[in-house]
Design a protein around this motif. Structure first.
Motif, PDB file in Angstrom:
ATOM      1  N   VAL A   1       1.015  -1.350   0.077  1.00 51.59           N
ATOM      2  CA  VAL A   1      -0.188  -0.116  -0.095  1.00 51.59           C
ATOM      3  C   VAL A   1       0.733   1.297  -0.242  1.00 51.59           C
TER       4      VAL A   1
ATOM      5  N   ALA B   1       1.038   4.154  -2.662  1.00 50.26           N
ATOM      6  CA  ALA B   1       0.664   5.671  -2.398  1.00 50.26           C
ATOM      7  C   ALA B   1       1.945   6.468  -3.011  1.00 50.26           C
TER       8      ALA B   1
ATOM      9  N   VAL C   1      -2.879   2.084   7.837  1.00 53.24           N
ATOM     10  CA  VAL C   1      -3.078   1.347   6.317  1.00 53.24           C
ATOM     11  C   VAL C   1      -3.966   2.376   5.593  1.00 53.24           C
ATOM     12  N   GLY C   2      -5.130   2.399   6.157  1.00 46.69           N
ATOM     13  CA  GLY C   2      -6.230   3.236   5.947  1.00 46.69           C
ATOM     14  C   GLY C   2      -5.707   4.776   5.598  1.00 46.69           C
TER      15      GLY C   2
ATOM     16  N   THR D   1      -3.898   4.814   2.238  1.00 46.60           N
ATOM     17  CA  THR D   1      -4.853   4.601   1.026  1.00 46.60           C
ATOM     18  C   THR D   1      -5.585   5.973   0.976  1.00 46.60           C
TER      19      THR D   1
ATOM     20  N   LEU E   1      -2.955   8.100  -1.084  1.00 47.12           N
ATOM     21  CA  LEU E   1      -2.976   7.353  -2.425  1.00 47.12           C
ATOM     22  C   LEU E   1      -4.179   8.130  -3.173  1.00 47.12           C
TER      23      LEU E   1
END
Length: 709
Positions: free
Chosen positions: A590, A594, A670-671, A674, A677
């Motif tokens: 991830v 990103a 991780v969110g 994201t 990104l």
């Protein structure tokens, strides 16, 4: 969608048909992994003893040492000895302080610790009320390496802790020995402080009694002088009549002086007899008790006990005679009589047992011997006091009276007797007695005050030594004095309990170098591969989002290849600690998406300016993302921008996988990556159209230089 796929497949075909392009793509995939691996491996174990023990730090001491409570203490030597077994730092021990300092200057050593000559003496200054912290001089070579002084700073803490522990342990040992001496007789037979105070108290008591006796004698002498002076006016009338009787008085005085000497000899002889009898009793009783201890009990033993009792009774009778002959020493004679009564009682108790010796004969022998020693000591004190003070005083008084009568007779027998001259002589004598009496009174007051103070000290010590707590402390000291001293020097132990344990510093540092390698890998891509898309066939025309996604798919795939190689190397080649391997790869994937999307977007929108912007963002994150130092210790400007830097989210996710999860922190980070990104994607699509003409003008200007690509 068709054009996006067409652009992507064309890029793959062109690369696969060109060997150089394949090699470049392979290099782009491997270089970020090498960057991560080398940095992680170089930081694998820099703070462990195996590494820090290679840093040379010199230690030298000129300490001359000192003594405390009978113990020799040299803190400098103790520190050198203790550091010899310490492997935290590469300790070096030059012979002189000059060699140590020269080694720091010529970069042989990273630092040097110098203990001065008066160090121990200054540490003990607090005993004299001079509280002054002694100094150890720490010389460090900051020119040799910027980080090494921070590591060798451990040397300062290690030496300081060793000095404190050595000093406190030694002082505690000395205090414990002093405290133990209050109630314990050592193996060499030396008496304890408590017994010494008892002896001093008894001697002071005898001295006070002697001074009181002297004071009475001096007072009587003053009264005689005063009476003599009052009688002088009538002496003229009595002089003629006294001349005839003076000759007879002289004879009587001479006889009295002789009688005093005879009585003194009798008293001394009586004391000698008692002393000899006491010594005989000591030897006799030892032999008798030895015979009883071997179970040889019979009529002989019973007769021996009767003889010993009779001997004691004879000594008591002799002491009663001495009491009638000596004045002013009744208390001492009474003490001796009491000791003799105690010895007599012990012998009678043994005689009444009629041969029953089941009890410990050694204990009884020690008890009788102790009573005889006490009695002998009391008798020696009495003899010393009598021979040195009382008897000389009596003789001196008799001689003075004898001389006075001789002088008076001479004056009476003379033709020119001057009574005024006699009066003056008596006044001088009276004045001398008065001055002596004042000095004697002062001495008596001082002696009494000293006796009171010694008595209070002895009572306090007995109260302390008689307490149960004191006995417990003494038991602990006797059992293991070293352990007690160690406890006093360091009463608290600090035990570290890791909440999220990490085996090596390399594993702890790997999140920063891994996330940095992923960013560098994405930066390599925008620097090597063009983001602009040219028509594949004549007449092709692509929309902005088609050009964006068509080329970005290639960036995405190469970025994921870079990330997969970094992750596999970290886990199976470097072998960092990791509790959740799949989630570790997922967070890296991830992050790669990103970062590659962000750098592709800014380059897609701003061209070479976007590449420069990606480099600036990387530099800011290297300094201010908290990868090497906690964000709390960085300058305020980095703390302000820290919440907006994407590095932190990737590192936090990696740390959750390496050291252990807490709640949903992993998924939150991780969110956030994201979300970054998505923002980067929208940034590239939204800003490319308005900056297209400006980027085209910049490209034309660069081509005109003939130098820039």
């Amino acid at each position: 969608m068709y054009n996006i796929w067409k652009i992507f497949t064309t890029d793959i075909r062109r690369i696969s048909n060109n060997v150089v392009a394949v090699v470049i793509i392979m290099g782009l995939s491997i270089l970020p992994a090498l960057y991560a691996w080398f940095n992680i491996f170089s930081n694998w174990d820099p703070y462990e003893p195996a590494a820090t023990s290679q840093l040379k730090v010199a230690v030298a001491s000129d300490d001359a040492g000192a003594e405390i409570m009978g113990l020799s203490l040299n803190v400098g030597d103790s520190v050198l000895e203790a550091l010899g077994a310490n492997t935290t730092i590469g300790w070096v021990f030059p012979e002189t302080t000059e060699e140590a300092l020269e080694g720091v200057k010529n970069s042989d050593y990273y630092a040097a610790l110098i203990i001065p000559e008066t160090f121990t003496q200054e540490m003990l200054g607090f005993i004299d009320g001079e509280v002054d912290h002694p100094t150890i001089y720490y010389y460090e070579n900051e020119k040799k390496n910027g980080i090494a002084p921070k590591i060798t700073g451990k040397a300062k803490n290690a030496v300081q802790e060793q000095v404190n522990a050595t000093f406190i342990s030694t002082v505690a040992e000395a205090v414990m020995k002093a405290g133990n001496a209050l109630s314990v007789v050592n193996a060499g037979g030396q008496t304890s402080v408590e017994e010494s105070l008892d002896t001093m108290q008894a001697q002071l008591q005898d001295y006070v009694v002697m001074l009181q006796s002297f004071q009475s004698i001096m007072t009587s002498a003053e009264m005689i002088m005063e009476t003599s002076q009052n009688m002088l006016p009538d002496m003229d009338n009595m002089l003629e009549n006294g001349r005839n009787t003076m000759i007879g008085m002289q004879t009587m005085i001479n006889s009295s002086v002789d009688a005093v000497d005879v009585m003194g000899d009798m008293v001394s002889s009586s004391m000698d007899m008692v002393t000899e009898a006491l010594q005989y009793l000591s030897v006799f009783s030892d032999g008798l008790l030895e015979q009883m201890g071997s179970n040889n009990v019979g009529s002989t033993t019973d007769t021996g006990l009767g003889t010993a009792i009779g001997l004691v009774q004879g000594m008591q009778a002799n002491m009663d005679v001495l009491g009638s002959l000596i004045t002013g020493q009744d208390a001492q004679i009474q003490e001796i009589n009491q000791s003799l009564k105690t010895i007599e009682a012990d012998l009678k108790q043994l005689q009444d047992s009629k041969g029953d010796v089941d009890h410990d004969i050694n204990t009884l022998r020690a008890q009788i011997r102790e009573q005889i020693q006490i009695c002998n000591k009391q008798l020696n004190n009495l003899m010393s006091d009598y021979n040195n003070n009382v008897r000389p005083s009596f003789r001196a008084t008799g001689k003075s009276m004898q001389q006075a009568f001789l002088n008076a007779a001479a004056m009476m027998n003379g033709t020119d007797v001057n009574m005024d001259e006699i009066s003056d002589i008596l006044k001088e004598y009276q004045q001398t007695l008065q001055e002596g009496n004042v000095s004697l009174q002062d001495s008596l007051v001082i002696a009494q005050e000293l006796l009171d103070k010694v008595s209070k000290i002895a009572d306090n010590i007995k109260r302390i030594t008689g307490a149960e707590t004191y006995e417990d402390i003494l038991s602990a000291m006797a059992a293991d004095p070293t352990a007690v001293a160690d406890f006093v020097s360091s009463p608290v132990r600090l035990e570290t309990v890791p909440v999220y344990p990490v085996d090596h510093y390399g594993s702890a540092a790997s999140p920063f170098y891994t996330i940095l390698a992923i960013w560098v890998g994405a930066l390599f891509l925008v620097a090597i591969i063009h983001v602009g898309v040219k028509p594949i066939e004549p007449g092709d025309h692509y929309k902005a989002h088609e050009r964006y996604f068509g080329r970005y798919l290639l960036f995405f795939m190469i970025g994921q290849a870079q990330t997969l190689l970094i992750v596999l190397g970290n886990l199976y080649y470097i072998e960092i600690q990791c509790q959740h391997r799949f989630l570790y790869w997922l967070a890296a994937a991830v992050a790669s998406a990103a970062f590659s999307c962000f750098m592709y977007s800014v380059t897609f929108a701003f061209g070479n300016v976007g590449e420069a912007l990606a480099i600036v963002v990387m530099v800011i994150q290297v300094a201010g993302s908290g990868g090497t130092f906690p964000i709390e210790v960085l300058p305020q400007v980095f703390q302000w921008i820290y919440p907006f830097l994407p590095f932190q989210f990737g590192m936090k996710a990696f740390k959750e996988c390496i050291a252990g999860m807490y709640g949903v922190d992993y998924w939150i980070n991780v969110g956030k990556m994201t979300l970054f990104l998505i923002v980067a994607l929208l940034l590239g699509l939204a800003l490319e159209p308005p900056f297209r003409k400006l980027n085209h003008m910049i490209e034309k200007s660069k081509e005109k230089t003939g130098l820039m690509i």
